[in-house]
Design an enzyme around this catalytic site. Structure first.
Site, PDB file in Angstrom:
ATOM      1  N   GLU A  87       0.896  -1.166   0.000  1.00  0.00           N
ATOM      2  CA  GLU A  87       0.000   0.000   0.000  1.00  0.00           C
ATOM      3  C   GLU A  87       0.926   1.205   0.000  1.00  0.00           C
ATOM      4  OE1 GLU A  87      -1.561   3.141   1.082  1.00  0.00           O
ATOM      5  OE2 GLU A  87      -1.894   2.238   3.054  1.00  0.00           O
ATOM      6  N   LEU A  88       1.160   1.755  -1.195  1.00  0.00           N
ATOM      7  CA  LEU A  88       2.240   2.731  -1.375  1.00  0.00           C
ATOM      8  C   LEU A  88       1.681   4.122  -1.681  1.00  0.00           C
ATOM      9  CD1 LEU A  88       4.428   0.242  -3.437  1.00  0.00           C
ATOM     10  CD2 LEU A  88       4.354   0.534  -0.947  1.00  0.00           C
TER      11      LEU A  88
ATOM     12  N   CYS B 216      -1.410   9.080   2.972  1.00  0.00           N
ATOM     13  CA  CYS B 216      -1.261   8.540   1.614  1.00  0.00           C
ATOM     14  C   CYS B 216      -2.501   8.878   0.803  1.00  0.00           C
ATOM     15  CB  CYS B 216      -0.972   7.050   1.641  1.00  0.00           C
ATOM     16  SG  CYS B 216      -2.187   6.128   2.512  1.00  0.00           S
ATOM     17  N   THR B 217      -3.595   9.212   1.495  1.00  0.00           N
ATOM     18  CA  THR B 217      -4.835   9.587   0.813  1.00  0.00           C
ATOM     19  C   THR B 217      -5.012  11.105   0.665  1.00  0.00           C
ATOM     20  OG1 THR B 217      -5.876   9.493   2.974  1.00  0.00           O
ATOM     21  CG2 THR B 217      -6.163   7.558   1.560  1.00  0.00           C
TER      22      THR B 217
ATOM     23  N   GLY C 172      -9.605   9.795   4.716  1.00  0.00           N
ATOM     24  CA  GLY C 172     -10.550   9.498   5.788  1.00  0.00           C
ATOM     25  C   GLY C 172     -11.454   8.323   5.497  1.00  0.00           C
TER      26      GLY C 172
HETATM   27  C1  UN1 Z   1      -2.363   6.199   5.216  1.00  0.00           C
HETATM   28  O1  UN1 Z   1      -2.186   7.400   5.024  1.00  0.00           O
HETATM   29  O2  UN1 Z   1      -1.415   5.379   5.047  1.00  0.00           O
HETATM   30  O3  UN1 Z   1      -8.225   6.914   4.601  1.00  0.00           O
HETATM   31  C2  UN1 Z   1      -3.632   5.622   5.711  1.00  0.00           C
HETATM   32  C3  UN1 Z   1      -7.506   7.533   5.393  1.00  0.00           C
HETATM   33  C4  UN1 Z   1      -7.113   6.834   6.673  1.00  0.00           C
HETATM   34  C5  UN1 Z   1      -5.949   5.954   6.457  1.00  0.00           C
HETATM   35  C6  UN1 Z   1      -4.781   6.566   5.764  1.00  0.00           C
HETATM   36  N1  UN1 Z   1      -8.239   6.083   7.138  1.00  0.00           N
HETATM   37  O4  UN1 Z   1      -7.117   8.670   5.186  1.00  0.00           O
END
Ligand code: UN1
Length: 504
Positions: free
Chosen positions: A260-261, A294-295, A452
């Site tokens: 999960e990058l 990451c999102t 989120g």
């Molecule tokens: C992450 O940044 O690796 O969806 C995870 C989201 C969080 C998880 C992020 N529930 O932003």
């Protein structure tokens, strides 16, 4: 030292490895710093390769017992983990803010995410279903079952120092796996504190070695772990660079990975969108967690009819974001994680300007101690090189568009494919975005931002994001091995496909 540190079992000097008991580690010291003031919090004596060896052996021994415990009984222990996390939510959430720098509400939300996945895993422990098939042969029965896999390696990043481990750990635990956690060296104390909370539950239930921890350099213990054939699955969350290395090494020994990058997440705002709603989602996505999810939202494509209006609202909003101590309830944006992150952000802004981008808001670091920056809004063109990269900082690139298909092509025209969203009140636009000629990401939302996500869905993305899925839905299948069983309860031995193989 702050009170909550003591309550979480953090000392001035801490061991960097646990295999049921904390080891007397012999590696180099690692100091954890608070990104809000640059001051040291506590020290960790990291694990050596020998320490790693002791941990992996114990994890394997623990696996031989843990896999024999019926899954619902494992679920019962995970239920207790959820309760223990609830009890420690306030302290652990505070530590996440203190060591990583996200605001307290997000620190608490992160622990809530760990609680949620624990609850999910409890239910799952009674639902590790396999299919049954109709055999083509008479008096035969076919079905598939799912067995525990072994010792799982979990590599996690600094930005979600508790929740992302929990996504993996709670699922792996009910699946009957034991695990070794290699957390980020930026947030070792969050890992130690979480491990302490888990140790209490595991000890009480007589399974101390199910969840193990190794803190050490990626180049030493990390490499050992990914090359280790005793670890059938490595689940890694972090940068594309790290994932590429892990993917390559684990694939070479034909092991499994869940990767999960990076993401380069975008929101499309069309001419029918509720702009106030879009504004709030963009702000949370781009400025929340100081752009270090990451999102996080990194690009927005705005229909030309509403572009000027939305940009105006965004510039005003960016100017009124309160930046400061993440533990202060009035703060909306805390610091970046370290000095290097600030420099990377400054370089990206300079690069964007060099390529013809225009800074509309923010753009500078804040004076004083800590790693504070201004959230930055940049008018850009989709063909600029920098906008194709994931800069782990609060930089948002804005592009106008006229044609939805063109905007979707730009949206998809990057290497990463994690999360995406459209703001629209037009059903056709929404469905186009969700269709197979729409977003190419693992997550696609309508009238919700890119960040989120809830734990109930499978979390991960395509292309350079690595293709792995963690957390909810049927992600659990990656943590188990599938076995197809055919049982003959007749007195003949018919062969499949009508093959005859009889002695005369
Ligand atoms: C992450 O940044 O690796 O969806 C995870 C989201 C969080 C998880 C992020 N529930 O932003």
């Amino acid at each position: 030292m702050k009170d909550f540190l003591g309550r979480l079992g953090i000392r001035e000097m801490n061991s960097g490895a646990c295999n049921g008991a904390w080891l007397d580690t012999k590696g180099e010291d690692l100091v954890s710093f608070c990104p809000a003031d640059g001051q040291p919090i506590a020290t960790v004596r990291q694990a050596t390769e020998d320490d790693y060896e002791a941990v992996v052996r114990a994890a394997h021994e623990a696996f031989l017992e843990w896999r024999m415990l019926p899954a619902p009984k494992r679920g019962e222990i995970v239920r207790q983990m959820g309760l223990a996390l609830r009890e420690k939510k306030e302290d652990l959430g505070r530590l996440v803010s203190y060591e990583m720098g996200k605001i307290l509400s997000e620190g608490l939300g992160e622990v809530q995410e760990a609680i949620d996945i624990a609850d999910f895993a409890v239910g799952l422990s009674r639902q590790l279903y396999g299919l049954t098939m109709h055999s083509e042969r008479p008096l035969h029965r076919m079905y598939e079952q799912w067995h525990p896999l072994g010792v799982v390696g979990i590599v996690s990043a600094f930005n979600f120092p508790v929740a992302v481990w929990a996504w993996n750990a709670m699922i792996a635990a009910v699946c009957g796996d034991t695990m070794i956690w290699k957390p980020s060296s930026q947030t070792p104390l969050c890992a130690i504190a979480t491990q302490n909370v888990m140790n209490e539950v595991l000890d009480r239930n007589g399974f101390p070695g199910v969840m193990a921890l190794v803190l050490g350099r990626g180049s030493t213990v990390g490499e050992r772990m990914i090359q280790d054939r005793r670890i059938p699955l490595v689940s890694a969350t972090g940068s594309c660079r790290m994932g590429r290395r892990i993917g390559e090494v684990v694939a070479n020994r034909l092991g499994r990975t869940i990767l999960e990058l990076g993401g380069n997440n975008a929101i499309l705002v069309d001419e029918t969108a509720d702009l106030d709603m879009a504004l709030r989602a963009i702000l949370f996505g781009a400025v929340g967690t100081a752009g270090q999810r990451c999102t996080s939202t990194r690009r927005i494509f705005v229909h030309r009819k509403v572009h000027a209006e939305l940009v105006k609202k965004l510039v005003a909003a960016y100017g009124s974001v309160s930046i400061g101590d993440p533990l202060d309830p009035k703060t909306l944006m805390g610091p970046l994680v370290n000095e290097a992150a600030v420099e990377t952000m400054e370089q990206a802004i300079a690069e964007a300007v060099r390529e013809g981008g225009k800074v509309l808001a923010g753009g500078k670091r804040k004076k004083g101690p800590g790693f504070f920056v201004e959230p930055t809004l940049i008018e850009a063109r989709p063909d600029m090189k920098i906008v194709r990269e994931e800069t782990f900082a609060p930089i948002l690139y804005v592009f106008p568009y006229d044609d939805l298909d063109r905007a979707i092509a730009w949206h998809n025209g990057v290497d990463q494919g994690l999360s995406s969203a459209i703001f629209t009140r037009d059903l056709l636009h929404a469905e186009t975005f969700l269709s197979h000629r729409g977003s190419d990401c693992g997550i696609a939302n309508v009238n919700i931002g890119t960040s989120g996500a809830e734990i109930g869905g499978a979390f991960g993305g395509e292309k350079d994001t690595g293709g792995g899925r963690e957390a909810g839905s049927d992600s659990w299948k990656a943590y188990m091995r599938r076995q197809t069983c055919t049982i003959n309860w007749g007195k003949e031995l018919p062969l499949a496909q009508g093959v005859k193989f009889d002695l005369e």
